[in-house]
Design an enzyme around this catalytic site. Sequence first.
Site, PDB file in Angstrom:
ATOM      1  N   THR A   1     -62.511  57.868-105.174  1.00 15.26           N
ATOM      2  CA  THR A   1     -62.975  59.033-106.257  1.00 15.26           C
ATOM      3  C   THR A   1     -63.729  59.941-105.303  1.00 15.26           C
ATOM      4  O   THR A   1     -63.714  60.849-105.868  1.00 15.26           O
ATOM      5  CB  THR A   1     -63.818  58.419-107.436  1.00 15.26           C
ATOM      6  OG1 THR A   1     -63.353  57.378-108.075  1.00 15.26           O
ATOM      7  CG2 THR A   1     -64.759  59.178-107.925  1.00 15.26           C
TER       8      THR A   1
ATOM      9  N   THR B   1     -64.062  53.144-104.817  1.00 14.68           N
ATOM     10  CA  THR B   1     -65.251  51.758-104.525  1.00 14.68           C
ATOM     11  C   THR B   1     -64.511  50.323-104.783  1.00 14.68           C
ATOM     12  O   THR B   1     -64.317  49.295-105.370  1.00 14.68           O
ATOM     13  CB  THR B   1     -65.801  51.880-106.145  1.00 14.68           C
ATOM     14  OG1 THR B   1     -65.301  52.487-107.015  1.00 14.68           O
ATOM     15  CG2 THR B   1     -66.533  52.951-105.094  1.00 14.68           C
ATOM     16  N   ASP B   2     -62.818  50.767-106.256  1.00 10.92           N
ATOM     17  CA  ASP B   2     -61.935  49.879-106.725  1.00 10.92           C
ATOM     18  C   ASP B   2     -62.015  48.675-106.028  1.00 10.92           C
ATOM     19  O   ASP B   2     -61.970  47.030-106.433  1.00 10.92           O
ATOM     20  CB  ASP B   2     -61.183  49.879-107.484  1.00 10.92           C
ATOM     21  CG  ASP B   2     -62.178  50.833-108.902  1.00 10.92           C
ATOM     22  OD1 ASP B   2     -62.963  51.058-109.447  1.00 10.92           O
ATOM     23  OD2 ASP B   2     -61.004  52.069-109.565  1.00 10.92           O
TER      24      ASP B   2
ATOM     25  N   SER C   1     -57.438  53.524-104.252  1.00 12.01           N
ATOM     26  CA  SER C   1     -57.645  51.883-103.380  1.00 12.01           C
ATOM     27  C   SER C   1     -57.287  51.240-104.260  1.00 12.01           C
ATOM     28  O   SER C   1     -56.694  50.228-104.115  1.00 12.01           O
ATOM     29  CB  SER C   1     -59.245  51.714-103.010  1.00 12.01           C
ATOM     30  OG  SER C   1     -59.946  51.094-104.210  1.00 12.01           O
TER      31      SER C   1
HETATM   32  N1  ASP Z   1     -59.981  54.660-108.980  1.00 10.82           N
HETATM   33  C1  ASP Z   1     -60.805  55.062-108.304  1.00 10.82           C
HETATM   34  C2  ASP Z   1     -60.288  53.526-106.856  1.00 10.82           C
HETATM   35  O1  ASP Z   1     -60.597  53.169-106.289  1.00 10.82           O
HETATM   36  C3  ASP Z   1     -62.153  54.345-107.907  1.00 10.82           C
HETATM   37  C4  ASP Z   1     -63.189  54.761-107.137  1.00 10.82           C
HETATM   38  O2  ASP Z   1     -63.203  55.031-106.243  1.00 10.82           O
HETATM   39  O3  ASP Z   1     -64.734  54.819-107.050  1.00 10.82           O
HETATM   40  O4  ASP Z   1     -59.607  54.812-105.094  1.00 10.82           O
END
Ligand code: ASP
Length: 335
Positions: A12, A86-87, A55
Amino acid sequence: MRRVLLIGTGGTIASRSHLGGGLEPQMSCEEMLAFVPCVHDVAVVDTCDLLSIDSTNMQPAHWLAIARRIEDSYDDYDGFVVCHGTDTMSFTSSALSYLVQDSPKPIVLTGAQRPIDLDVTDARTNLTDAIRLAAHERAHDVSIVMGGNVICGTRARKVRTHSYNAFISINHPYLATIQGERVVFYLDDHPVDKSARPRFSHEMNGNVGLLKLTPPVSAEILDVMCKTYDALVIESFGVGGLPSYHNEPLGDILRRHMRSGTLVAMTTQVPLEGSDFSVYEVGRSVPREDALLEARDMTLEACLTKLMWVLGQTRKVPQARELFYEPHNRDTLWT
Ligand code: ASP
């Protein structure tokens, strides 16, 4: 001035907010850095656009590529920042803790719940904080910086899908907090020899499965999973145990597969305080084979990625057992 390498992998934080459709990473590291000009007072930051993925798509080959990039430029920098979705960040931070062991230089993962090009975003603070930590003389080993907290790489868990304080530290105190320009370390570390080189690994075996027990659990599924995977993590209930209502006891199924080389790690689906299979009879019924490992206070992310790393180093059960129980980057405090 300290030198930091910023490695982009997507997430993100690197997504553009104004495009139609779903968020997907679009920005280079240089474009992200343009939103945090203050970091140039903290360190000289070079960039490397290694990946540009959500991710959700992270796999062991990507972890190996990140570790390899760090290895290739280890001597040229004082610290590393990995921008990441973050995932699955806690899986990557755990995997890197095994692929780059005892790093005297900090390897800091960060990301964001909102893209860096928004007016209201956690991305700019997180990126600035991560670079600040990566440039700090006292920092070392793999950690995550999110929401002002520094979490050990083997102890992080994403527990909130939207809020900025998305991560907590499981069964371990936070390592530090970042308050504006100050990094406040909570732990009195032994001084590390900054000239030492870490131990890098180049192999992982991603063929590790996870079975989460539910009432009821299918013996057939357990059997199929043991056949499918080289190692299986079983997320049991509470401090741990196997149900005893099947015609063929689950312990017998496990024993059969463990004797033909499948590693089985028992853990708990309760996030805090860890497993202890010695407490209840349902726990004591788990067969005590050499191939049976207990995750105890380790996180699921650390347990899974450690098994992948272990299987990349050996397929011999006694050696695998030894490697699994050797602590790395604070992944277990169990004695
Ligand atoms: N779907 C995103 C990822 O993990 C979520 C994020 O980055 O917060 O790449």
